[in-house]
Structure formats: structure tokens, C-alpha cells
Design a protein around this motif. Structure first.
Motif, PDB file in Angstrom:
ATOM      1  N   SER A 190      45.675  43.573  49.598  1.00  0.00           N
ATOM      2  CA  SER A 190      45.022  43.750  48.126  1.00  0.00           C
ATOM      3  C   SER A 190      43.696  42.688  48.273  1.00  0.00           C
ATOM      4  N   GLU A 191      44.065  41.425  48.823  1.00  0.00           N
ATOM      5  CA  GLU A 191      42.827  40.335  48.764  1.00  0.00           C
ATOM      6  C   GLU A 191      41.920  40.614  49.523  1.00  0.00           C
ATOM      7  N   ARG A 192      42.184  41.160  50.632  1.00  0.00           N
ATOM      8  CA  ARG A 192      41.220  41.912  51.875  1.00  0.00           C
ATOM      9  C   ARG A 192      40.245  42.957  51.385  1.00  0.00           C
ATOM     10  N   LEU A 193      41.021  43.969  50.640  1.00  0.00           N
ATOM     11  CA  LEU A 193      40.165  45.038  50.075  1.00  0.00           C
ATOM     12  C   LEU A 193      39.159  44.446  49.054  1.00  0.00           C
ATOM     13  N   GLU A 194      39.861  43.538  48.086  1.00  0.00           N
ATOM     14  CA  GLU A 194      38.810  43.253  46.962  1.00  0.00           C
ATOM     15  C   GLU A 194      37.725  42.186  47.507  1.00  0.00           C
ATOM     16  N   LYS A 195      38.069  41.518  48.587  1.00  0.00           N
ATOM     17  CA  LYS A 195      37.135  40.667  49.223  1.00  0.00           C
ATOM     18  C   LYS A 195      35.969  41.586  49.936  1.00  0.00           C
ATOM     19  N   HIS A 196      36.431  42.570  50.611  1.00  0.00           N
ATOM     20  CA  HIS A 196      35.443  43.569  51.223  1.00  0.00           C
ATOM     21  C   HIS A 196      34.554  44.536  50.287  1.00  0.00           C
ATOM     22  N   PHE A 197      35.323  44.748  49.142  1.00  0.00           N
ATOM     23  CA  PHE A 197      34.524  45.493  48.239  1.00  0.00           C
ATOM     24  C   PHE A 197      33.808  44.824  47.091  1.00  0.00           C
ATOM     25  N   GLU A 198      34.147  43.520  47.186  1.00  0.00           N
ATOM     26  CA  GLU A 198      33.428  42.493  46.108  1.00  0.00           C
ATOM     27  C   GLU A 198      33.728  42.931  44.998  1.00  0.00           C
ATOM     28  N   ASN A 200      37.091  42.244  41.706  1.00  0.00           N
ATOM     29  CA  ASN A 200      38.187  41.504  41.198  1.00  0.00           C
ATOM     30  C   ASN A 200      39.568  42.231  41.389  1.00  0.00           C
ATOM     31  N   SER A 201      39.289  43.779  41.371  1.00  0.00           N
ATOM     32  CA  SER A 201      40.580  44.221  41.087  1.00  0.00           C
ATOM     33  C   SER A 201      40.399  45.497  41.683  1.00  0.00           C
ATOM     34  N   LEU A 202      41.394  46.210  42.277  1.00  0.00           N
ATOM     35  CA  LEU A 202      41.369  47.580  42.855  1.00  0.00           C
ATOM     36  C   LEU A 202      41.406  48.914  41.715  1.00  0.00           C
ATOM     37  N   LYS A 203      41.494  48.393  40.520  1.00  0.00           N
ATOM     38  CA  LYS A 203      41.739  49.039  39.467  1.00  0.00           C
ATOM     39  C   LYS A 203      40.651  50.462  39.396  1.00  0.00           C
ATOM     40  N   GLY A 204      39.385  49.765  39.425  1.00  0.00           N
ATOM     41  CA  GLY A 204      38.328  50.632  39.453  1.00  0.00           C
ATOM     42  C   GLY A 204      38.531  51.829  40.697  1.00  0.00           C
ATOM     43  N   PHE A 205      39.321  51.751  41.565  1.00  0.00           N
ATOM     44  CA  PHE A 205      39.393  52.745  42.717  1.00  0.00           C
ATOM     45  C   PHE A 205      40.579  53.732  42.397  1.00  0.00           C
ATOM     46  N   GLY A 206      41.403  53.125  41.338  1.00  0.00           N
ATOM     47  CA  GLY A 206      42.579  54.149  41.029  1.00  0.00           C
ATOM     48  C   GLY A 206      43.739  53.880  41.678  1.00  0.00           C
ATOM     49  N   ILE A 207      43.894  52.651  42.505  1.00  0.00           N
ATOM     50  CA  ILE A 207      44.692  52.547  43.749  1.00  0.00           C
ATOM     51  C   ILE A 207      45.468  51.102  43.151  1.00  0.00           C
ATOM     52  N   GLU A 208      45.431  50.633  42.294  1.00  0.00           N
ATOM     53  CA  GLU A 208      45.863  49.292  41.978  1.00  0.00           C
ATOM     54  C   GLU A 208      47.504  49.224  41.998  1.00  0.00           C
ATOM     55  N   HIS A 209      48.091  50.339  41.713  1.00  0.00           N
ATOM     56  CA  HIS A 209      49.583  50.230  41.686  1.00  0.00           C
ATOM     57  C   HIS A 209      50.036  51.061  42.977  1.00  0.00           C
ATOM     58  N   MET A 210      49.357  51.419  43.895  1.00  0.00           N
ATOM     59  CA  MET A 210      50.011  52.048  45.005  1.00  0.00           C
ATOM     60  C   MET A 210      50.018  50.953  46.321  1.00  0.00           C
ATOM     61  N   ASN A 211      51.179  50.242  46.268  1.00  0.00           N
ATOM     62  CA  ASN A 211      51.606  49.170  46.803  1.00  0.00           C
ATOM     63  C   ASN A 211      51.617  49.738  48.534  1.00  0.00           C
ATOM     64  N   SER A 237      33.511  52.174  49.735  1.00  0.00           N
ATOM     65  CA  SER A 237      34.399  52.321  48.568  1.00  0.00           C
ATOM     66  C   SER A 237      35.704  52.982  49.151  1.00  0.00           C
ATOM     67  N   ILE A 238      36.656  53.025  48.447  1.00  0.00           N
ATOM     68  CA  ILE A 238      37.935  53.691  48.855  1.00  0.00           C
ATOM     69  C   ILE A 238      38.444  54.736  47.691  1.00  0.00           C
ATOM     70  N   SER A 239      38.860  55.774  48.119  1.00  0.00           N
ATOM     71  CA  SER A 239      39.047  56.958  47.227  1.00  0.00           C
ATOM     72  C   SER A 239      40.540  57.329  47.726  1.00  0.00           C
ATOM     73  N   ARG A 240      41.151  57.771  46.331  1.00  0.00           N
ATOM     74  CA  ARG A 240      42.526  58.087  46.106  1.00  0.00           C
ATOM     75  C   ARG A 240      42.794  59.801  46.582  1.00  0.00           C
ATOM     76  N   ILE A 241      43.620  59.868  47.422  1.00  0.00           N
ATOM     77  CA  ILE A 241      44.019  61.630  47.743  1.00  0.00           C
ATOM     78  C   ILE A 241      44.608  62.024  46.749  1.00  0.00           C
ATOM     79  N   ASP A 242      44.159  62.704  45.717  1.00  0.00           N
ATOM     80  CA  ASP A 242      45.071  63.111  44.657  1.00  0.00           C
ATOM     81  C   ASP A 242      45.599  64.469  44.935  1.00  0.00           C
ATOM     82  N   GLU A 243      46.951  64.357  44.988  1.00  0.00           N
ATOM     83  CA  GLU A 243      47.714  65.408  45.366  1.00  0.00           C
ATOM     84  C   GLU A 243      47.924  66.453  44.329  1.00  0.00           C
ATOM     85  N   SER A 244      47.611  65.721  43.063  1.00  0.00           N
ATOM     86  CA  SER A 244      48.022  66.956  41.885  1.00  0.00           C
ATOM     87  C   SER A 244      46.952  68.039  41.852  1.00  0.00           C
TER      88      SER A 244
END
Length: 365
Positions: A190-198, A200-211, A237-244
Motif C-alpha cells: 500500500s505504501e509503495r503504491l501510494e508513493k508511486h502514484f503520489e 495519501n490514500s488508495l481510496k480514489g482508485f476504489g481499491i483501499e479495502h482490497m487487501n 493510475s490503477i483501475s479496479r476490475i469490476d465483476e458486477s
């Protein structure tokens, strides 16, 4: 290749020391105007590339196999090695031979693998070159996919069956899993992804709860660092594959319906028949749509309405086709800028492509 006993030449001592760091890769060893391979690497390289296998003295009793090609032909030969499933370590001269009286310093500048390569190493422009990363626990699995040549970065998590289905749909060229435990540490990932995308949180990508998804995505960035792919600013950016929203087709459905590949040597798949896309980007999108068809009737009808519009408005369709023919593979052109590998000819192509974007958007309004 194990280091040989005896009194090897300084050059071969340097080679064996470098090769020991990359035992499972073919080592392309830069010697002047050529890339050379030795021993078992030379035998494999000669067979795959169809080039001459010779022998030379290594300084100790006996000889060592040798196969090489001119350095300027690397864009011709390297893809063949990678498509054959080989990992290739590119060892360059790190100083000017004319400026040293001693053995030229050499070092590996890049480890090219089937899933970690750029667009010039691919001949199939309408297919993605996905590197996949899988992380799983007893109940869930995380799956991330990255196409280094386009910058597309996707992640999801779900059941183990879902992971298998997606792997068959996206057909990655390489899958990394269970390398080292720290590769998949959730907090570090999580820290590495946040640093790469600059961020503070992965919430904007919709993946913050996907451990599990975060763990697999972080592992991809670790793998890129390990293989010396450090110019990755084009991954924005990183996108969520939305199975719904989509139906996930399993490998049996993909195979039986012959969506991407025919079961017969001279046969044609469905995508071969219906693909009339003009740009490589369109071709890659079509393949993804076929493997993940929409569930929503509203979204399906929206696509059909767009198709119907262009069928009825032939002049507008022809204009759009003209613009698209000039755009080419804008995704991979942009990525080549990010990794510093774009040529003057491709820069001119980029200029032409960008000049078509605004009129094409206006046309599609």
C-alpha cells in the motif's frame, strides 16, 4: 551456468561473475559491436534465433560455445528470445573501451521477461503484454495485471475460481507468485503504491479495502524494480476490475466458443472474423470486451446505439476512420516517452496523432 575451473581470461571471469547473478536468464554480453552469448546460453540462443554456433578458447583447457549478433539488430533478435519464453539479461559496456587500459566495466541494465517488456519487443500490436501477479490466502485471491508497454494497471480480488477465470480471460505472458514473502506484504505494498502514484490514500482508485489485490499490485512494482525497470512514470493510475458489470468467461467457454483462438490449425477465431478495428488500441479493447461481456442492458444498448449511429451516418463514419488511421497506437507511443525509448519517427507520429484528437472528439459529440 556454474563457474568453470581453470585459468579463464579476465573477460570470461567477468562473464561468469555476471552470469552467476542471473542463472535462469540468457545473458546478452556486449562486446564491442556485438552481443555475445556463451556456453548453454549460446546453444539455446543459436537454436531459437537460427544463428551460427561456434567455439572459442575460454583461457582454460578446452573451449566454450559462442553465438552472437550485431548490437544494432537487438530489436530483431530480442523479441524472438522473449516470445520463446526466455528471460534475457542485457549486459552493457558501462564505459568507453577507448578510455581505459583495463577490462571494460560491464553491468546488466535490464532483465527482459515475457511479461516485462516494452512495445518494440512485441509484434502482436492488438494484444496486451500483461504481467500478472497473484496473491492468495485460504479464502480469497488477489490478481493484478500490468501492461508495461501501455501503462495499463488493473487489480481485483475474489474467489480462487475468479482468479483462474480472469487469468484465462486476460492471458498474461508471465505470472509472478510466491517469490518472497516481503514482495506481497500488504502494508508495504500500500505504501509503495501510494508513493508511486503520489497520493495519501488508495481510496480514489476504489481499491483501499482490497487487501489481497493491493498485495498483488505492490508485488508487481517490486518485480519491476528487481528486473531493473525503473522508468515507470507512464503508469499513472490503477483501475479496479469490476465483476458486477461484466460476465467472466471461464477457459472452457473461451475455448469452446473459439473467441480468441481456433481449435484447428487452419481455423479462425471469432475475433479474427469480426475485428475490423483501425487502431491497435481498438483491437485490444475489442478483445477485452469479448472476454468480459457486459451484464447491463442499458450499457449494451448504449453500445448498439453508437454502432447504429455510425451505420446510418456514413459520412461521419468515414471521417472518424480517417482520423483513427492517423492516430496509430497512441498508448504505446506515450509509454515510449515515459521510458525514454521513442524515436524521431515516432515523435512525428505522436504529433500527427495528437492533432487528430480534438477534431475526432468533436465529431463524436
Amino acid at each position: 551456468m556454474a563457474k568453470k575451473e581453470g585459468n579463464e581470461t579476465p573477460l570470461m571471469q567477468q562473464y561468469y561473475a555476471t552470469k552467476a547473478k542471473y542463472p535462469d536468464a540468457i545473458l546478452l554480453y556486449r562486446m564491442g559491436d556485438f552481443y555475445e552469448t556463451f556456453g548453454a546460453d549460446a546453444i539455446t540462443t543459436s537454436r531459437i534465433l537460427g544463428i551460427t554456433l561456434t567455439k572459442r578458447s575460454s583461457g582454460s583447457p578446452g573451449t566454450v560455445e559462442l553465438a552472437g549478433f550485431p548490437y544494432h539488430a537487438i530489436d530483431t533478435y530480442l523479441p524472438k528470445l522473449v516470445r520463446a519464453g526466455q528471460r534475457v539479461a542485457i549486459c552493457e559496456q558501462l564505459e568507453d573501451p577507448k578510455k581505459t587500459k583495463f577490462l571494460v566495466k560491464r553491468g546488466v541494465i535490464e532483465l527482459v521477461t515475457p511479461g516485462a517488456c516494452y512495445s518494440e519487443y512485441s509484434t502482436d500490436t492488438k494484444s496486451n503484454i500483461f504481467l500478472a501477479s497473484v496473491y492468495f490466502n485460504k479464502t480469497e485471491a488477489g490478481l493484478s495485471l500490468l501492461d508495461l508497454s501501455t501503462g495499463e494497471f488493473l487489480t481485483t480480488e475474489g474467489s480462487h475460481a475468479t482468479r483462474d477465470t480472469l487469468l484465462n480471460s486476460f492471458q498474461p505472458k508471465e505470472v509472478i507468485y510466491l517469490i518472497e514473502e516481503w514482495f506481497f506484504d500488504r502494508d508495504a505494498a500500500s505504501e509503495r503504491l501510494e508513493k508511486h502514484f503520489e497520493v495519501n490514500s488508495l481510496k480514489g482508485f476504489g481499491i483501499e479495502h482490497m487487501n489481497c489485490g493491493i498485495s498483488s499490485a505492490g508485488a508487481i512494482l517490486n518485480y519491476l524494480e528487481m528486473t531493473k525497470h525503473d522508468m515507470i512514470s507512464h503508469i499513472t493510475s490503477i483501475s479496479r476490475i469490476d465483476e458486477s458489470h461484466s460476465v467472466l468467461l471461464d477457459k472452457f467457454t473461451l475455448r469452446n466458443l473459439e473467441l480468441l483462438h481456433s481449435a484447428y490449425e487452419e481455423g479462425r477465431s471469432l475475433v479474427d472474423i469480426i475485428d475490423r478495428t483501425i487502431t491497435p488500441m481498438g483491437g485490444r479493447t475489442l478483445r477485452r470486451w469479448m472476454c468480459m461481456p457486459l451484464k447491463s442492458p442499458e450499457e449494451i444498448n448504449q453500445r448498439l446505439d453508437i454502432v447504429d449511429h455510425f451505420i446510418r451516418q456514413e459520412d461521419r463514419r468515414l471521417q472518424a476512420e480517417n482520423f483513427l488511421e492517423s492516430i496509430g497506437d497512441l498508448e504505446r507511443l506515450a509509454s515510449k516517452i515515459g521510458v525514454g525509448r521513442i524515436t524521431p519517427r515516432e515523435m512525428n507520429q505522436l504529433k500527427i496523432a495528437l492533432s487528430c484528437i480534438t477534431p475526432l472528439k468533436d465529431l463524436c459529440q
